[in-house]
Motif scaffolding. Structure first.
Motif, short mmCIF file in Angstrom:
data_model
loop_
_atom_site.label_atom_id
_atom_site.label_comp_id
_atom_site.label_asym_id
_atom_site.label_seq_id
_atom_site.Cartn_x
_atom_site.Cartn_y
_atom_site.Cartn_z
N ASN A 174 -10.51 -4.91 -4.96
CA ASN A 174 -10.38 -3.81 -4.24
C ASN A 174 -11.08 -2.44 -4.82
O ASN A 174 -11.44 -1.78 -4.09
CB ASN A 174 -8.85 -3.71 -4.14
CG ASN A 174 -8.22 -2.64 -3.05
OD1 ASN A 174 -8.50 -2.85 -2.00
ND2 ASN A 174 -8.00 -1.38 -3.62
N SER B 41 -3.60 4.32 5.82
CA SER B 41 -4.49 3.62 5.45
C SER B 41 -5.61 3.97 4.20
O SER B 41 -5.98 2.82 3.79
CB SER B 41 -5.79 4.14 6.87
OG SER B 41 -6.85 3.53 6.92
N LEU B 42 -5.39 5.16 3.75
CA LEU B 42 -6.02 5.56 2.53
C LEU B 42 -5.42 4.68 1.28
O LEU B 42 -5.84 4.10 0.59
CB LEU B 42 -5.93 7.02 2.18
CG LEU B 42 -6.92 7.97 2.83
CD1 LEU B 42 -6.69 9.28 2.81
CD2 LEU B 42 -8.42 7.51 2.64
N TYR C 51 -4.95 0.75 -2.69
CA TYR C 51 -3.84 -0.29 -3.58
C TYR C 51 -3.88 -1.52 -2.82
O TYR C 51 -3.19 -2.45 -3.18
CB TYR C 51 -2.54 0.39 -3.45
CG TYR C 51 -2.55 1.55 -4.43
CD1 TYR C 51 -2.64 2.76 -4.09
CD2 TYR C 51 -1.87 1.20 -5.91
CE1 TYR C 51 -2.25 3.77 -5.13
CE2 TYR C 51 -1.85 2.34 -6.78
CZ TYR C 51 -1.99 3.39 -6.37
OH TYR C 51 -1.78 4.66 -7.17
N SER C 52 -4.74 -1.80 -1.55
CA SER C 52 -4.55 -2.96 -0.90
C SER C 52 -3.03 -2.99 -0.71
O SER C 52 -2.39 -1.90 -0.35
CB SER C 52 -4.95 -4.19 -1.66
OG SER C 52 -5.12 -5.41 -0.67
N ILE C 53 -2.55 -4.31 -0.77
CA ILE C 53 -1.03 -4.20 -0.27
C ILE C 53 -0.03 -4.47 -1.78
O ILE C 53 1.05 -4.98 -1.45
CB ILE C 53 -0.81 -5.57 0.64
CG1 ILE C 53 -1.08 -6.75 0.04
CG2 ILE C 53 -1.45 -5.22 2.10
CD1 ILE C 53 -0.71 -8.03 0.58
N SER C 54 -0.47 -3.82 -2.75
CA SER C 54 0.19 -4.09 -4.00
C SER C 54 1.38 -3.20 -4.04
O SER C 54 2.42 -3.37 -5.07
CB SER C 54 -0.85 -3.84 -5.43
OG SER C 54 -1.15 -2.31 -5.14
N LEU D 266 -14.85 -2.82 -4.04
CA LEU D 266 -15.17 -2.55 -2.58
C LEU D 266 -14.93 -1.19 -2.42
O LEU D 266 -15.76 -0.45 -1.55
CB LEU D 266 -14.64 -3.46 -1.75
CG LEU D 266 -14.75 -5.09 -2.13
CD1 LEU D 266 -13.73 -5.93 -0.94
CD2 LEU D 266 -16.05 -5.31 -1.55
N ASN D 267 -13.62 -0.45 -3.01
CA ASN D 267 -13.51 0.81 -2.64
C ASN D 267 -14.60 1.88 -3.15
O ASN D 267 -14.86 2.57 -2.39
CB ASN D 267 -12.15 1.00 -3.29
CG ASN D 267 -11.37 2.33 -2.76
OD1 ASN D 267 -11.74 2.90 -1.78
ND2 ASN D 267 -10.45 2.77 -3.76
N LEU E 184 -17.57 1.22 -4.13
CA LEU E 184 -18.89 1.12 -3.29
C LEU E 184 -18.85 1.83 -2.04
O LEU E 184 -19.68 2.36 -1.40
CB LEU E 184 -18.86 -0.40 -3.11
CG LEU E 184 -20.50 -0.99 -2.74
CD1 LEU E 184 -21.31 -0.53 -3.87
CD2 LEU E 184 -20.49 -2.45 -2.73
N THR E 185 -17.69 1.77 -1.23
CA THR E 185 -17.60 2.07 0.20
C THR E 185 -17.83 3.76 0.03
O THR E 185 -18.58 4.44 0.72
CB THR E 185 -16.28 1.79 0.90
OG1 THR E 185 -16.18 0.53 0.80
CG2 THR E 185 -16.29 2.31 2.35
N ILE F 13 -3.83 1.88 1.38
CA ILE F 13 -4.42 0.49 1.50
C ILE F 13 -5.61 0.35 0.81
O ILE F 13 -6.05 -0.58 0.26
CB ILE F 13 -4.01 -0.07 3.17
CG1 ILE F 13 -2.65 -0.08 3.39
CG2 ILE F 13 -4.54 -1.50 3.01
CD1 ILE F 13 -2.39 -0.56 4.78
N SER F 14 -6.53 1.47 1.32
CA SER F 14 -7.96 1.23 0.69
C SER F 14 -7.75 1.43 -0.91
O SER F 14 -8.50 0.57 -1.54
CB SER F 14 -8.77 2.37 1.16
OG SER F 14 -8.85 2.51 2.57
#
Lengths: 617, 250
Positions: free
Chosen positions: A450, A356-357, A362-365, A453-454, A456-457, A359-360
């Protein structure tokens, strides 16, 4: 602010200047200069303890250093007097050649200040680990010294590194009398740029492709590991070690390939003396990440010298894939904390959580990574395979079911970013320039969104009065007041978070900072249950610092404020834990005002602003 | 031809999916702060703790009131309510946020006779501003009742350390709670609270404050313990068509 900026530059320049006497290779000069800096500090400390006891450590260090540096500059000018420095600098073709890199660095700087630092202006921080390092630097500038941080402050309960990192930080502070908090703010900017530069240079060195290097640098700028790793945006011993590892890789590739295995030990020592010094440096900077760095450097050296055949590389790649599959399956067997530390359980993440981390971050790269794996096997590209072998072995360690192992990603992330860039480029290479550029732009936009957003979160949990920060300007003001009015015979007492931050900002000691012992935490908690001022005073006087290095305490200051009252409201298990802190300032609430009034009515108020109050106990 | 297209398609598709996954994972149909998250529901705006574990309070046109003469009615009810929507879809909100760092939500409710705009603005310092605006309405109310429905296990205290209970729902447990917290219980025979209140604090059953509601001198407060509804009645000036309410998270 300007002094802090200059000091941050000096952090990198000073070791280079010292090391240039030994070698012209910038990285190795930095390595040897840094080790020399460390050695000089120890010798100076020894002198002040054994021989010149009336001299202060920092005064002696400053004096010795200015003398040595002056001597070095003279010798360097003498040694390199034939070096035609100006011609190389103003050569137009050289500038044109580095234009893409210049563009990348300017773009990254804009990203850094307009997005990452947009609401975290100088000198605010959102790197929680920074304060313990600042505390060690404060101790050095106060004249204390040791090879291990835990011998200098009880903020450290565990030693993952020596004090080399802190010594390097302390030098500019001692020489230029900078503010270490402000200097660190600038240092993190330079660190960010250097991570991008390192990725760019390494990629260009391996593949000799400017476009690919640019893409890899861009991806490196737009990936933020927002938990545990923090490679590019936080300057920490482990992230710094990882950065230096990359420059080490570049220098290994710059080295002469070995012609024969028939070499004697003396030749090896002569040829690789700076490599051995680099190993020492990396280990001193971080024992564990440094050890991994050394192992990866050896593998890197083996691969760069083409010692292994193409067929063996194929087998190694297969072996690494099997290894990572085994590691993933191993997660089903169990997980191990490895230490007795209470916080270890929070750093022992499941495979799902790690995924999950990723993906946060790298997204799906990672699709591009798998594409490179596919073509490296299908087209038998040995160069790609070597890069993949090291990355996959590194990823296997990262995914292993052990606490803290995710930290190893701090080095591996650079190789992953290069491979992802490689995947994008390989897919785009068949198209004309404007189509290829459009594809790169699309990928860059995806990474940018990505990243935005990452980060910022990550930052939002630290939002307070218009800024993202662990501490507020009111806490800075209180720290300045403490610095002016008290010395190291004073001890601050408050909740762990307030102690941790104010100890770093003011240089005044506290019992353990954020790593306050459980015994002290329970004593502090018990203040909540009493309305007797004498009992409160007695509780606070019984809170003790864990280290003998401090001088006898003359004064104890009790600090209360929004953050303190927020900590008092936490459940007991969170109060006892090192893992939970009040990470940002809090407003003083209506319900806290009564408690504050009680304390100010019964104890002398030394300082007060709208966020915290300092009481004399 | 296909062979030429496939690599580009792979890059384009992956990039688009990257965007989709990023935006989906970090949900911004809400706006978030360090200690709360807002979720836009079909008929209300809910404010949760930052981990979405607990709803702290909600705002809804079904709970808000308008006063026309002696007539008191909800801003929207089942008969008049048509639909509610955000000004634009989530992606546009996100893009707007990306470009302008706009920490606010606009939510519209359409009824038979009104278009009501709710705007939530993050003021910083843990505070939000809730604006209720009758954008298009043939109604001319004199007062607007700004309602906040608080968590079921929460209590209402004021700046004078009083805690309020309705006499119809008073229990021993509540009296004990008041005693443990050193609050002075005020038993209400009707929903109207005393006038000398400058702040209301909503606390949970562990005495943890959740939100603070500043009260202006000319505002009346009503508390209906059955629905856990706090209504702050505000005068609507003739030339204005909106009221603003500040709420602080603790």
């Amino acid at each position: 602010m300007l002094t802090d900026l200059l000091s941050s530059v000096a952090f990198y320049i000073i070791p280079i200047l010292l090391g240039l006497l030994f070698t012209r290779k910038l990285f190795f000069a930095w390595v040897s200069g840094s080790l020399l800096v460390y050695l000089v500090a120890f010798i100076a400390y020894g002198f002040t303890k054994l021989l010149f006891t009336e001299l202060s450590f920092t005064s002696l260090l400053r004096g010795v250093f200015i003398f040595v540096l002056g001597l070095e500059i003279i010798l360097i000018i003498f040694k390199y007097r034939s070096f035609s420095f100006p011609d190389q600098l103003i050569n137009l073709s050289t500038i044109k050649k580095h234009l893409p890199l210049l563009f990348l660095l300017i773009f990254s700087s804009i990203i850094y200040f307009s997005i990452w630092r947009s609401l975290t202006p100088y000198p605010l921080h959102i790197n929680w680990d920074v304060y313990e390092h600042i505390t060690v630097v404060n101790k050095i500038t106060d004249g204390y010294y040791s090879i291990l941080p835990s011998r200098m402050t009880d903020t450290f309960t565990f030693n993952s590194y020596s004090t080399l990192f802190h010594t390097l930080l302390a030098y500019p502070v001692i020489l230029l009398k900078a503010d270490v908090v402000g200097m660190y703010w600038w240092l993190e900017f330079w660190h960010y740029l250097l991570t991008i530069l390192a990725t760019y240079l390494l990629t260009r060195k391996i593949f000799s492709q400017e476009e690919l290097a640019l893409l890899a640098g861009l991806i490196s700028a737009l990936v933020f590991e927002s938990s545990i790793v923090y490679s590019s945006l936080f300057l920490l011993p482990q992230t710094f070690t990882a950065l230096l590892t990359l420059f080490f890789f570049i220098n290994i590739l710059n080295g002469e390939p070995i012609n024969s295995f028939r070499v004697n030990f003396k030749d090896i020592l002569s040829k690789y003396k700076y490599h051995f010094l680099s190993f020492i440096l990396l280990l001193l900077l971080h024992f564990i990440v440094g050890a991994l760095a050394c192992i990866l450097a050896v593998i890197w050296w083996v691969f760069s010298n083409k010692i292994i055949s193409s067929k063996a590389t194929n087998h190694l790649l297969l072996g690494s894939i099997i290894f990572i599959i085994i590691t993933i399956i191993f997660n089903l067997v169990g997980s191990w904390d490895l230490t007795n530390r209470e916080e270890a359980v929070h750093f022992n993440l499941s495979l799902m959580k790690k995924s999950s981390l990723f993906i946060s971050w790298y997204s799906i790269s990672f699709i591009f990574f798998f594409y490179v794996l596919y073509i490296s096997i299908r087209k038998n590209v040995t160069l790609y395979q070597k890069l993949l072998i090291i990355s996959i072995i590194g990823l296997s360690l990262v995914l292993a079911p052990f606490a803290y192992f995710l930290k190893f990603f701090v080095i591996i992330r650079y190789l992953i970013n290069i491979i992802i860039a490689l995947g994008v480029r390989n897919l785009s290479i068949g198209y004309v320039g404007y189509i290829r550029s459009s594809l790169y732009c699309l990928v860059a936009i995806a990474f940018f969104v990505n990243f935005y957003l990452n980060q910022l979160t990550f930052k939002e949990q630290f939002y307070f009065k218009g800024f993202y920060s662990h501490f507020s300007f009111a806490e800075v003001e209180a720290s300045e007041w403490l610095k002016r009015n008290f010395n190291n015979n004073t001890i601050l007492i408050s909740d762990p978070g307030t102690q941790y931050i104010l100890e770093a900002l003011s240089g005044i000691n506290s019992p353990g900072g954020a790593y306050m012992s459980e015994e002290n935490r329970l004593k502090l908690r018990s203040i909540n249950t009493t309305q007797d001022p004498k009992e409160i005073k007695d509780i606070i006087l019984r809170l003790k610092d864990g280290l003998d290095v401090e001088k006898p305490v003359e004064k104890k200051l009790f600090i209360v404020g929004g953050r303190y009252f927020a900590w008092q409201k936490l459940p007991e298990d969170q109060q006892k834990s090192f893992y939970y802190n009040v990470w940002r300032p809090h407003r003083l609430l209506v319900v806290d005002q009564a408690s504050l009034n009680f304390l100010t009515n019964n104890f002398k108020v030394l300082y007060q602003n709208d966020e915290l109050t300092i009481l004399d106990i | 031809m296909n062979k030429l297209l496939i690599p580009a398609l792979l890059v384009i598709t992956t990039s688009i999916f990257m965007l989709f996954v990023s935006m989906n994972r970090m949900k911004f149909n809400s706006h978030s702060d360090s200690i709360y998250r807002t979720i836009v529901n079909p008929q209300s705006l809910s404010f949760y703790t930052s981990d979405l574990a607990k709803e702290i309070f909600r705002i809804s046109p079904f709970d808000d009131y308008i006063y026309i003469g002696s007539d008191k009615k909800h801003m929207a009810d089942i008969q008049t309510f048509k639909r509610a929507y955000q000004q634009s879809n989530e992606v546009f909100q996100l893009i707007r946020r990306l470009l302008f760092d706009n920490k606010h939500i606009e939510w519209f409710v359409i009824t038979d006779n009104s278009k009501i705009r709710y705007e939530i603005i993050n003021k910083g310092g843990n505070g939000i501003s809730v604006i209720r605006e009758l954008e298009k309405s043939n109604l001319r109310p004199q007062f607007i009742g700004q309602s906040v429905v608080i968590c079921n296990d929460c209590y209402v205290i004021d700046n004078n350390n009083r805690i309020f209970f309705s006499e119809n729902y008073l229990s021993d447990r509540q009296i004990q709670f008041a005693s443990s917290g050193h609050f002075m219980p005020v038993i209400l025979s009707e929903t109207l609270l005393p006038i000398n209140i400058s702040t209301l604090v909503i606390i949970d059953s562990n005495f943890n404050p959740k939100i603070t509601l500043p009260i202006k001198p000319n505002q009346q407060i009503l508390y209906d313990q059955k629905w856990q509804l706090i209504e702050i009645r505000s005068l609507l000036k003739p030339e204005e068509n909106f009221v603003e309410q500040t709420i602080y998270f603790e």
